[in-house]
Design an enzyme around this catalytic site. Structure first.
Site, mmCIF file in Angstrom:
data_model
loop_
_atom_site.group_PDB
_atom_site.id
_atom_site.type_symbol
_atom_site.label_atom_id
_atom_site.label_comp_id
_atom_site.label_asym_id
_atom_site.label_seq_id
_atom_site.Cartn_x
_atom_site.Cartn_y
_atom_site.Cartn_z
ATOM 1 N N GLY A 199 37.756 -64.405 9.905
ATOM 2 C CA GLY A 199 37.987 -65.782 9.544
ATOM 3 C C GLY A 199 39.545 -66.169 9.968
ATOM 4 N N ARG A 216 40.011 -66.154 -4.168
ATOM 5 C CA ARG A 216 41.158 -66.093 -5.440
ATOM 6 C C ARG A 216 41.114 -67.756 -5.839
ATOM 7 N NH1 ARG A 216 43.931 -62.275 -2.022
ATOM 8 N NH2 ARG A 216 44.097 -60.367 -3.353
ATOM 9 N N GLY A 267 33.726 -59.610 -0.938
ATOM 10 C CA GLY A 267 32.583 -60.143 -1.902
ATOM 11 C C GLY A 267 33.165 -61.498 -2.502
ATOM 12 N N GLY A 308 33.105 -69.868 3.119
ATOM 13 C CA GLY A 308 34.112 -69.322 4.238
ATOM 14 C C GLY A 308 33.418 -68.189 4.695
ATOM 15 N N HIS A 309 33.203 -67.115 3.857
ATOM 16 C CA HIS A 309 32.161 -66.226 4.408
ATOM 17 C C HIS A 309 31.102 -66.314 4.910
ATOM 18 C CE1 HIS A 309 34.460 -64.454 0.441
ATOM 19 N NE2 HIS A 309 34.975 -63.717 1.562
ATOM 20 N N SER A 328 38.646 -69.636 -0.576
ATOM 21 C CA SER A 328 39.213 -68.385 -0.966
ATOM 22 C C SER A 328 38.744 -68.069 -2.248
ATOM 23 C CB SER A 328 40.725 -68.297 -0.995
ATOM 24 O OG SER A 328 41.209 -67.019 -1.697
HETATM 25 P P1 AMP Z 1 37.852 -61.718 2.198
HETATM 26 O O1 AMP Z 1 36.465 -61.341 1.386
HETATM 27 O O2 AMP Z 1 38.795 -62.645 1.517
HETATM 28 O O3 AMP Z 1 38.428 -60.188 2.758
HETATM 29 O O4 AMP Z 1 37.252 -62.262 3.627
HETATM 30 C C1 AMP Z 1 36.241 -61.772 4.235
HETATM 31 C C2 AMP Z 1 36.471 -62.406 5.761
HETATM 32 O O5 AMP Z 1 36.095 -64.084 5.243
HETATM 33 C C3 AMP Z 1 37.883 -62.522 6.191
HETATM 34 O O6 AMP Z 1 37.445 -62.357 7.874
HETATM 35 C C4 AMP Z 1 38.541 -63.799 6.010
HETATM 36 O O7 AMP Z 1 39.219 -64.375 6.825
HETATM 37 C C5 AMP Z 1 37.084 -64.793 5.818
HETATM 38 N N1 AMP Z 1 37.241 -65.757 5.098
HETATM 39 C C6 AMP Z 1 37.593 -65.873 4.007
HETATM 40 N N2 AMP Z 1 37.955 -67.212 3.867
HETATM 41 C C7 AMP Z 1 37.601 -68.084 4.469
HETATM 42 C C8 AMP Z 1 37.547 -69.417 4.791
HETATM 43 N N3 AMP Z 1 37.870 -70.442 4.008
HETATM 44 N N4 AMP Z 1 37.276 -69.730 6.259
HETATM 45 C C9 AMP Z 1 36.778 -68.908 7.133
HETATM 46 N N5 AMP Z 1 36.767 -67.545 6.689
HETATM 47 C C10 AMP Z 1 37.192 -67.074 5.486
#
Ligand code: AMP
Length: 283
Positions: free
Chosen positions: A147, A187, A31, A36-37, A185
């Site tokens: 990602g 974060r 979430g 990126g998501h 990110s």
């Molecule tokens: P997370 O919510 O951080 O667990 O990320 C969920 C998915 O989104 C994972 O496959 C991550 O690698 C991808 N993701 C997060 N940040 C990025 C980004 N800046 N570019 C591409 N994919 C991303």
């Protein structure tokens, strides 16, 4: 758009679609959705008939002193943005729904999960693959999108899919970045303005490491250069700066691409990033 809270709801909705031959694409997330998501959602939308996004902040992949309780959560905003991007289903379960009866079974990762992120965050990848295995069993997608920003996560998930014979294709998508190169990110929202400026050092370090490899420098020289760039910035505390094989995360062989990976704290916020360097001739 369907908002499913339970495993039973997901299965009831998806089983008939699968039987009718629809191609189900899956994007697992924690979430706080950002571009990126959304790049993963777009890739899924293009390749599949039906797109499922999960939103689940997985307690199993956080260490006891990590940010599970403070991790950014904004479900209303996530649902709105998912709807705008023509997501068909959001699966947003509670922790109790995902881990009923204090479940005790987990997936072990092997040595690839013990280095870099796995060394700094013991148990992290076991938590990741356990939840990904569960989500694959619940959604049963034909394709799942990840990602490259989390390169070791992709490598660990690919290993799990091979080792445990999951019938799912893993697609990886390029890292989406801010104009100064910082990888997007969830974060990043923790960063103060000053820390946000400092965080650009991560991209500079990767660029410097890449230049070393492209000018025939060794893996060790690239690692040292990246480390030196990271520590040159005040308030940045690196965890690692490594040049590894992108699949095994062990030492790179004489041929093929090298993954440069860095991680560290900018103030209290931990950030990671990587770049894949194609080194043309024999090293
Ligand atoms: P997370 O919510 O951080 O667990 O990320 C969920 C998915 O989104 C994972 O496959 C991550 O690698 C991808 N993701 C997060 N940040 C990025 C980004 N800046 N570019 C591409 N994919 C991303």
């Amino acid at each position: 758009m369907i908002i499913a809270r339970t495993v039973a709801e997901v299965r009831a909705e998806l089983r008939p679609l699968r039987l009718a031959g629809r191609r189900i694409g899956f994007v697992p997330t924690m979430g706080a959705l950002h571009e990126g998501h959304l790049s993963l959602v777009r890739a899924a939308r293009q390749a599949c008939d039906y797109v499922v996004v999960s939103i689940f902040v997985n307690p199993l992949q956080f260490g006891p002193r990590e940010d599970f309780h403070t991790y950014p959560r904004d479900e209303p905003a996530d649902l709105a943005v998912a709807g705008q991007h023509r997501v068909d289903m959001v699966f947003s379960p509670s922790v109790d729904e995902m881990y009923p009866d204090r479940s005790t079974t987990t997936v072990a990762v092997g040595t690839i999960g013990d280095v870099l992120e796995g060394e700094v965050r013991p148990g992290h990848f076991a938590g990741v693959v356990t939840v990904v295995a569960k989500l694959f069993n619940i959604v049963e997608p034909q394709v799942a999108f990840f990602g490259r920003k989390d390169a070791q996560q992709v490598a660990v998930v690919r290993r799990m899919v091979t080792d445990l014979s999951f019938d799912v294709e893993i697609v990886t998508c390029p890292t989406v970045r801010a104009p100064d190169g910082l990888a997007l990110s969830s974060r990043n929202s923790y960063l103060s303005r000053e820390e946000r400026t400092r965080a650009a050092v991560i991209q500079r370090a990767l660029g410097a490491g890449e230049r070393v490899l492209r000018t025939a420098g060794s893996r060790e020289e690239a690692e040292k250069r990246m480390w030196d760039v990271l520590i040159s910035e005040e308030g940045v505390d690196p965890d690692y700066a490594a040049a590894v094989d992108p699949s095994s995360f062990g030492p790179p062989g004489p041929h093929g691409p090298i993954l440069l990976a860095v991680a560290g704290r900018v103030g209290p916020t931990r950030l990671i990033d990587n770049v894949l360097v194609e080194v043309p001739e024999e090293r």
